[in-house]
Enzyme design. Structure first.
Site, PDB file in Angstrom:
ATOM      1  N   SER A 163       0.825  -1.195   0.000  1.00 41.45           N
ATOM      2  CA  SER A 163       0.000   0.000   0.000  1.00 41.45           C
ATOM      3  C   SER A 163       0.870   1.261   0.000  1.00 41.45           C
ATOM      4  O   SER A 163       1.643   1.458  -0.940  1.00 41.45           O
ATOM      5  CB  SER A 163      -0.969  -0.033   1.182  1.00 41.45           C
ATOM      6  N   ASP A 263     -10.482  -3.267  -4.769  1.00 41.88           N
ATOM      7  CA  ASP A 263      -9.607  -2.279  -4.142  1.00 41.88           C
ATOM      8  C   ASP A 263      -9.648  -1.011  -4.986  1.00 41.88           C
ATOM      9  O   ASP A 263      -9.458  -1.082  -6.211  1.00 41.88           O
ATOM     10  CB  ASP A 263      -8.186  -2.838  -4.074  1.00 41.88           C
ATOM     11  N   HIS A 293      -8.039  -5.037  -0.433  1.00 42.30           N
ATOM     12  CA  HIS A 293      -6.830  -4.340  -0.002  1.00 42.30           C
ATOM     13  C   HIS A 293      -6.362  -4.886   1.355  1.00 42.30           C
ATOM     14  O   HIS A 293      -7.168  -5.120   2.250  1.00 42.30           O
ATOM     15  CB  HIS A 293      -7.137  -2.845   0.122  1.00 42.30           C
TER      16      HIS A 293
END
Length: 338
Positions: A163, A263, A293
């Site tokens: 991320s 996501d 995610h």
């Protein structure tokens, strides 16, 4: 594919708890960074389950390198010529710490195997851009110089993260190219943010619209993260913060890009992999069907996440081999995981 049912159940439970908390405390949206961080940490640890026991390694120790707190994981009792991984955690540059990603780093260290250095970079809003990426870069450079002391091979240096951490890993690979070093053997990013202007690098914003809410990370939260860490829009438009906006992506190390189907960031992750490949780089793109995610830290929630994490790790191992051989230009197709 539909969302993995086990992940759907986890998301529904989390949404119910959040709704109950908001009803009990209407001011919850104004929680302090410290409270938000504690909640994030608690949610990740809860996903591991009450019976979770940390995987034993030869060495796990906290220290400080280049003025940055880190946690070093070494899987072998005796020094070996292992890859060296600088890992940056998720959390939107606002949340996350050494504890939230301890299980992930233990897993990577044992499974690769590799010496993993987890970076406890400074967080916003106390420390805005470029504090986090500068901390990560400092550790990458330190690791390149001191890998042998840790039983690792400086010629097999990997920049990795998930991320926001994936964003920093990709940015570090670009920075190393521009700076002429340190040599990076591979870059690996799980569900990375690659365009903080939310212009999607010229690609449609379908995933930001289609998965705007209801799948864990929301489009609104992602926008808040970007604005909190990078309050200046010019910073968000810089390739140093938005790698997808870099015009020249040639001459970069072999890459592993993993995305999750459900996501908001899936389009920009896929687009970055596509552009890396078009620029002549070796790319493995892992298409995490049915996943959401953050799947790296849900292996004990869903077998699909465990499978995807294994695939991510195996791809890193392969990319390191390609990188140490100087492989450039080879192209790999999309792999479905999850």
């Amino acid at each position: 594919m539909p969302v993995d049912p086990l992940l759907r159940a986890m998301l529904d439970e989390a949404a119910a708890r959040a709704a109950a908390a908001a009803e009990a405390d209407p001011d919850a949206a104004q929680l302090s960074p410290e409270t938000l961080r504690a909640g994030y940490r608690a949610a990740i640890l809860a996903a591991l389950g009450e019976d979770y026991v940390p995987a034993p390694l030869a060495e796990v120790r906290d220290t400080e390198t280049a003025g940055v707190p880190v946690r070093i994981y070494r899987p072998e009792p005796q020094p070996q010529s292992l890859p060296a991984v600088a890992f940056a955690h998720a959390g939107g540059w606002v949340l996350g710490d050494l504890e939230t990603h301890d299980e992930v780093c233990r897993y990577l260290s044992a499974a690769l195997p590799a010496v993993v250095v987890a970076v406890d970079y400074r967080l916003a809003p106390e420390h805005i851009y470029p504090a986090a990426i500068d901390d990560y870069w400092s550790v990458v450079c330190w690791l390149a110089e001191h890998a042998a002391e840790l039983g690792a091979d400086p010629g097999r240096l990997v920049v990795a993260g998930d991320s926001a951490g994936g964003n920093m890993a990709l940015a570090a690979a670009l920075r190393a190219r521009e700076a002429g070093g340190p040599p990076i053997a591979a870059q690996a990013a799980a569900y990375p943010a690659t365009d903080l202007t939310f212009g999607y690098g010229g690609a449609p914003g379908r995933s930001y619209e289609k998965y705007a809410e209801g799948y864990g990370l929301t489009a609104a939260i992602m926008a808040w993260f970007a604005e909190t860490c990078l309050p200046d829009p010019e910073d968000r438009a810089s390739p140093a913060a938005s790698p997808l906006l870099e015009e020249d992506l040639s001459g970069l190390p072999p890459a592993v890009i993993a995305t999750a189907e459900y996501d908001p960031l899936v389009d920009e992750g896929a687009r970055y992999a596509e552009r890396l490949r078009a620029a002549g780089n070796n790319v493995t793109y892992l298409d995490g069907q049915s996943l959401v995610h953050g799947f790296l830290y849900y292996p004990r929630v869903s077998p699909a996440c465990a499978t995807a994490r294994d695939a991510f790790t195996n791809a890193i191992r392969s990319a390191v081999t390609q990188g140490t051989r100087g492989a450039q230009g080879a192209q790999k197709g999309r792999q479905h995981v999850g």
